[in-house]
Scaffold this motif. Structure first.
Motif, PDB file in Angstrom:
ATOM      1  N   UNK A  32      57.265  50.949  47.031  1.00  5.25           N
ATOM      2  CA  UNK A  32      58.392  50.128  47.245  1.00  5.25           C
ATOM      3  C   UNK A  32      58.497  48.754  46.595  1.00  5.25           C
ATOM      4  N   UNK A  33      58.604  48.508  45.485  1.00 10.81           N
ATOM      5  CA  UNK A  33      58.587  47.191  44.793  1.00 10.81           C
ATOM      6  C   UNK A  33      59.425  46.170  45.662  1.00 10.81           C
ATOM      7  N   UNK A  34      60.384  46.602  46.347  1.00  6.91           N
ATOM      8  CA  UNK A  34      61.052  45.597  46.977  1.00  6.91           C
ATOM      9  C   UNK A  34      60.456  45.023  48.187  1.00  6.91           C
ATOM     10  N   UNK A  35      59.307  45.612  48.604  1.00  5.59           N
ATOM     11  CA  UNK A  35      58.548  45.190  49.825  1.00  5.59           C
ATOM     12  C   UNK A  35      57.221  44.457  49.240  1.00  5.59           C
ATOM     13  N   UNK A  36      56.621  43.713  50.232  1.00 10.62           N
ATOM     14  CA  UNK A  36      55.386  42.666  49.763  1.00 10.62           C
ATOM     15  C   UNK A  36      54.151  43.826  49.539  1.00 10.62           C
ATOM     16  N   UNK A  37      53.224  43.542  48.849  1.00  8.98           N
ATOM     17  CA  UNK A  37      51.787  44.032  48.621  1.00  8.98           C
ATOM     18  C   UNK A  37      50.787  43.244  48.997  1.00  8.98           C
ATOM     19  N   UNK A  38      49.887  43.638  49.955  1.00  5.19           N
ATOM     20  CA  UNK A  38      49.268  42.954  50.879  1.00  5.19           C
ATOM     21  C   UNK A  38      47.569  43.103  50.299  1.00  5.19           C
ATOM     22  N   UNK A  39      46.696  42.291  50.262  1.00  4.98           N
ATOM     23  CA  UNK A  39      45.374  42.424  49.769  1.00  4.98           C
ATOM     24  C   UNK A  39      44.639  42.283  51.173  1.00  4.98           C
ATOM     25  N   UNK A  40      44.058  43.390  51.465  1.00  2.00           N
ATOM     26  CA  UNK A  40      43.312  43.559  52.688  1.00  2.00           C
ATOM     27  C   UNK A  40      41.814  43.389  52.564  1.00  2.00           C
ATOM     28  N   UNK A  41      41.169  43.712  51.351  1.00  2.00           N
ATOM     29  CA  UNK A  41      39.653  43.440  51.274  1.00  2.00           C
ATOM     30  C   UNK A  41      39.669  42.798  49.572  1.00  2.00           C
ATOM     31  N   UNK A  42      38.688  41.982  49.219  1.00  5.84           N
ATOM     32  CA  UNK A  42      38.432  41.497  47.869  1.00  5.84           C
ATOM     33  C   UNK A  42      36.891  41.681  47.639  1.00  5.84           C
ATOM     34  N   UNK A  43      36.234  40.747  46.926  1.00  7.82           N
ATOM     35  CA  UNK A  43      35.053  40.611  46.398  1.00  7.82           C
ATOM     36  C   UNK A  43      34.554  42.043  45.680  1.00  7.82           C
ATOM     37  N   UNK A  44      33.673  42.956  46.413  1.00  5.72           N
ATOM     38  CA  UNK A  44      33.223  44.140  45.822  1.00  5.72           C
ATOM     39  C   UNK A  44      34.234  45.222  45.801  1.00  5.72           C
ATOM     40  N   UNK A  45      35.279  45.080  46.845  1.00  8.11           N
ATOM     41  CA  UNK A  45      36.411  46.180  47.118  1.00  8.11           C
ATOM     42  C   UNK A  45      37.358  45.449  46.945  1.00  8.11           C
ATOM     43  N   UNK A  46      38.477  46.070  46.405  1.00  2.30           N
ATOM     44  CA  UNK A  46      40.027  45.648  46.183  1.00  2.30           C
ATOM     45  C   UNK A  46      40.445  46.764  46.899  1.00  2.30           C
ATOM     46  N   UNK A  47      41.051  46.243  48.227  1.00  2.00           N
ATOM     47  CA  UNK A  47      41.913  47.196  48.994  1.00  2.00           C
ATOM     48  C   UNK A  47      43.274  46.695  49.108  1.00  2.00           C
ATOM     49  N   UNK A  48      44.205  47.417  48.856  1.00  2.00           N
ATOM     50  CA  UNK A  48      45.751  46.718  48.731  1.00  2.00           C
ATOM     51  C   UNK A  48      46.491  47.544  49.885  1.00  2.00           C
ATOM     52  N   UNK A  49      47.447  47.144  50.281  1.00  2.00           N
ATOM     53  CA  UNK A  49      48.180  47.822  51.173  1.00  2.00           C
ATOM     54  C   UNK A  49      49.607  47.579  50.754  1.00  2.00           C
ATOM     55  N   UNK A  50      50.273  48.632  50.830  1.00  2.00           N
ATOM     56  CA  UNK A  50      51.655  48.723  50.178  1.00  2.00           C
ATOM     57  C   UNK A  50      52.475  49.922  50.683  1.00  2.00           C
ATOM     58  N   UNK A  51      53.956  49.796  50.754  1.00  2.00           N
ATOM     59  CA  UNK A  51      54.689  51.205  51.288  1.00  2.00           C
ATOM     60  C   UNK A  51      55.207  51.935  50.146  1.00  2.00           C
TER      61      UNK A  51
END
Length: 924
Positions: A32-51
């Motif tokens: 759902x591109x009308x809602x935010x995408x959040x970064x949960x983790x960075x560095x060696x892991x890229x973990x995103x949270x979205x709907x």
């Protein structure tokens, strides 16, 4: 507990649990591109949270893994994430709206708030800096603002207040990071400040509306608001590229209490930041960050002085910005980036350590055109993480021999995805129109696409390059497309009720297609087109099914250029609307065509005579079956084990074949609450794919047939599942009455007045079926009666050559359950008929004139003779013509007319017709 012991990254360290359901969500494409995408983790892991639709997706980009948070039954309308990225709060706008707080470490829902805003759901949500409180705003016309202490078990909000409609539709809310008792919300035109105290109502101040005269400058429409990080000010971004600065106004009488209350907030400045509209406004540590419609991200200090700017020529309007929790590793340790991202010529400022720290954070950008980018530390590079469909996804097709699925959207984006390796292989963008339907040929060499402008493309299945020039013979959007079994023909259906056929030809030694002919064969929308194989040859046959209840078969052999021949036209329904069509697996000697209708029935028709051979109760999960597919199977040990995949309005499900009305043989799961648009199954039957239309997502479902078989076994064997569908079950009064009627029908068949010894039987003659059906409250039409009798009469004819003349009680129960209305008598249907046939009387009620009703019953539909009508009316009105106990074959019509004038009012409403004439109970 699992929550207490959870750690970051734990979701992807656990072994996959055994799938306990027939269908399990395995992967989600799109978001759902009308809602935010959040970064949960960075560095060696890229973990995103979205709907994605009603599911929260936690996506490990580098590890190519997804974890799904499932709990909502409606599309998620808003979400927020705590400062430490552990707690995620989501809400929806469904009829039974939920607010769910998730632990992102373990994936466990730690709190669910039911009936928070029962009328219309939630439009905006925010979580306080200390992660203890949630602020929500309802989505109704009259909005309600609530504050919840989600760590408390109480179901009631800590406090709430109602907003007046003139405040505008508030769609954004955020807490003051320095004070959890203060937050701000805004609509496009007004900003509201709130201060709440535990166990008391909110103190709400609506800031004065700003106009052109306020600052002698255009303000624009509000986008987002934030609190300043080091003073009492608040800021609001506008579509004119400006920031409104709100500040506490000192009253004439100094009062420390008044100065900190939000009702003293007033717009003191209008600061022009740029020409382009601001879409995102946020505070991160000691910087104010903005995003705009040109894809630029800018950093300002507390005095709104520009510190840095990131821009990229191909980035669309910014929807959200999410910074990494931790600073990145030293230069050279970050992953290689694939897309260059040019930094602005504005130099970085090192005026303070805090600014340097902020600018030393990677961040995630999401855009309103469904693109997600990861911007690296130095800002000179960014990597495109996801690029998804930005418009409705209505078309999916699975390759017949490989683990590939093609996905097409209304934005013209066509992608082919390897669903085993979960990676994209190739894509192509069509600029002129949107993709409406897709189909691979049986060999997997070609991919045909139908478009919203009526054009048809035939593409190479690997490169997606056009095999021949596109066709445009349809006068409306192409809704269905299909190849014949030998790839000799390609057929399409469009919104103008036409079927168009293309034929394969050889050009320069390679296969191509040319237009053969088209025919406007229906007068209502076409629901399915279906190629098959003729029984006595290997030649293809083509059928189409429309909402006009016509099943049309075409004569491809006799068709010529610009002349498509219709071989047969058969009406397949009397009242119901057919919805989909498929070839039934060869589970018996006889061959069938399977259809479903909007009355939750599945029907089997003989492939040659088109005679209805069986009517069966289909899955009843809120809406009828919209599309069906026989699930491919690799089971060589039991060829008789077949399954049907289907979609309803918002669910995907499986059905064990043969269909017999047993409800335990099917299951369904919510997949796209706002509507499923298409269905496809993998070539080996291990996966099912669903497209969500306007939610822009495709979901991959893993199939577990053993779980479905187990559920069917637990439901009972033989007649046990059918007994449970009767009112009161096997021991109920309804079943006892049915037994009595069944044996009374035996007496009638032997003769009521006979003195001979009676032979008690477990069967009754087929001629008694209509009487018993009507006696237990099911009133079938004459055509339905004929279908029921023929279903039993010819049930063994193909195998034995003999007709069945009687039916047992068990078979009668199955026949009754499969043919009766799925949800009983419906007063709404009678009212709908009166809406169509009646007129408004003086009181505004829909009525039918008595004479018109009698005329309609004798002239329309399955019309009755005057004698039949007279007998029915006298019986229904409690009169017994003839005066004695005998029942004459005919009645005096003049007497019936006199009776109708005496007992039936001149104007008849639906309620009078149902209760007073038919004698049916009406639910209050």
């Amino acid at each position: 507990s699992l929550v207490w012991a959870a750690t970051p990254g734990m979701l992807f360290q656990e072994d996959k649990q055994t799938k306990l359901h027939p269908l399990s969500l395995s992967w989600v494409l799109g978001y759902n591109s009308s809602l935010a995408v959040h970064s949960l983790m960075d560095r060696e892991d890229w973990v995103l949270l979205y709907v994605s639709s009603h599911t929260v997706v936690i996506h490990d980009i580098l590890g190519n893994r997804q974890y799904h948070l499932q709990g909502h039954t409606s599309v998620i309308s808003c979400l927020c994430v705590s400062e430490d990225r552990r707690w995620v709060a989501t809400a929806d706008r469904g009829p039974d709206a939920l607010i769910i707080v998730w632990d992102s470490f373990s994936g466990i829902p730690v709190r669910t708030i039911f009936e928070s805003h029962p009328e219309d759901g939630v439009s905006a949500i925010a979580i306080s800096q200390d992660a203890k409180y949630l602020a929500t705003i309802s989505a109704g016309t009259v909005q309600r603002v609530c504050v919840w202490k989600w760590t408390s078990p109480t179901e009631e909000p800590v406090c709430s207040t109602e907003l007046r409609p003139e405040f505008g539709y508030q769609d954004y809310v955020i807490f003051n990071p320095q004070n959890p008792y203060e937050f701000v919300s805004n609509s496009k035109t007004q900003v509201i400040f709130y201060l709440w105290v535990r166990a008391s109502t909110q103190d709400v101040h609506v800031a004065s509306p700003l106009s052109l005269q306020t600052f002698n400058s255009v303000v624009g429409r509000f986008s987002q608001s934030v609190f300043h990080f080091n003073n009492s000010q608040a800021l609001t971004g506008t579509s004119a590229g400006k920031l409104v600065v709100w500040d506490a106004v000192s009253p004439h009488t100094p009062s420390k209490e008044l100065r900190v209350k939000p009702h003293s907030m007033k717009a003191t400045k209008l600061v022009p930041m740029q020409k382009d509209s601001l879409t995102v406004l946020m505070v991160f540590e000691s910087c104010i960050v903005t995003g705009d419609v040109k894809g630029q991200v800018k950093f300002y200090d507390g005095e709104l002085q520009l510190l840095a700017c990131y821009s990229h020529s191909k980035v669309g309007p910014i929807q959200s910005i999410s910074f990494s929790k931790t600073p990145p590793e030293p230069p050279g340790a970050s992953p290689a980036c694939s897309t260059s991202c040019t930094a602005s010529s504005q130099p970085f400022s090192d005026s303070s350590n805090s600014v340097s720290l902020t600018l030393n954070r990677n961040f995630i950008l999401s855009t309103s055109d469904a693109t997600v980018l990861h911007v690296a530390t130095d800002g000179t590079y960014c990597e495109k993480v996801m690029e998804e469909a930005k418009k409705a996804v209505n078309a999916i097709a699975c390759h017949p021999r490989q683990a590939l699925v093609a996905v097409g959207s209304h934005c013209g984006l066509l992608k082919v995805w390897d669903y085993q390796q979960t990676k994209y292989l190739v894509s192509r963008i069509f600029i002129q129109a949107g993709i409406q339907c897709l189909c691979y040929d049986p060999e997997g060499y070609f991919l045909a696409a139908g478009f919203t402008d009526g054009s048809v493309y035939i593409l190479d299945a690997i490169s997606l390059q056009s095999i021949c020039k596109e066709f445009k013979f349809s006068h409306g959007p192409v809704t269905h497309i299909s190849f014949s079994h030998n790839s000799e023909y390609l057929a399409t259906a469009d919104e103008k009720y036409s079927v168009t056929v293309y034929k394969a030809v050889l050009q320069n030694g390679s296969r191509c297609w040319e237009h053969l002919a088209g025919l406007r064969s229906h007068y209502k929308p076409i629901r399915s087109i279906l190629f098959g194989v003729q029984l006595d040859s290997n030649k293809p046959r083509l059928l189409s099914l429309g909402e006009d209840r016509q099943l049309v078969e075409y004569d491809l052999n006799s068709s010529s250029k610009d002349h498509l021949v219709a071989l047969h036209r058969d009406r397949v329904e009397q009242v119901a609307v057919p919805l989909c069509l498929a070839w039934y697996p060869q589970l018996s000697t006889e061959s069938f065509i399977l259809t479903t209708n909007n009355c939750y029935k599945v029907k089997l028709y003989d492939t040659t005579t088109k005679m209805c051979r069986k009517t069966l109760l289909g899955p009843t999960y809120g809406s009828p079956l919209e599309k069906i597919q026989i699930l491919p199977t690799t089971n060589t040990t039991d060829a008789q084990k077949c399954y049907l995949a289907y979609i309803t309005k918002d669910k995907v499900g499986l059905q064990i074949l043969p269909v017999d009305g047993n409800p335990h043989k099917s299951s369904a799961f919510i997949c796209h609450p706002d509507g499923v648009s298409d269905l496809a199954s993998s070539y080996d039957g291990h996966y099912i794919f669903t497209a969500g239309g306007d939610d822009c997502t495709v979901m991959k479902w893993e199939v577990n047939l053993n779980a479905l078989d187990a559920a069917a076994s637990l439901g009972g064997e033989d007649l046990i599942p059918f007994y449970n569908l009767l009112d009161g079950g096997r021991e109920g009064q309804f079943f006892r009455e049915l037994e009595d009627y069944f044996y009374y029908a035996q007496l009638r068949s032997h003769g009521i007045d006979t003195l001979e010894t009676r032979q008690v039987s477990t069967h009754i003659p087929l001629e008694e079926i209509p009487s018993v059906m009507r006696a237990i409250g099911f009133y079938p039409s004459e055509e339905k009666i004929e279908e029921m009798i023929n279903e039993v009469k010819f049930s063994k004819y193909v195998d034995t050559g003999e007709q069945v003349t009687k039916i047992s009680l068990g078979d009668f129960i199955k026949l009754y359950i499969n043919h009766r209305p799925a949800f009983g008598l419906s007063m709404k249907k009678i009212q709908r008929a009166f809406q169509v046939l009646g007129y408004d009387n003086e009181n505004g009620d829909k009525v039918i004139d008595r004479g018109d009703l009698l005329l309609l019953l004798q002239c329309r539909g399955e019309h009755m003779t005057e004698d039949e009508l007279a007998q029915c009316l006298t019986t229904l009105m409690g009169r017994h013509p003839g005066g004695g106990g005998s029942e004459p074959d005919t009645c005096d019509p003049s007497g019936a007319t006199a009776l109708s004038e005496e007992e039936i009012p001149e104007e008849i409403t639906a309620e009078i017709f149902a209760a007073d004439i038919l004698g049916l109970p009406i639910a209050e």
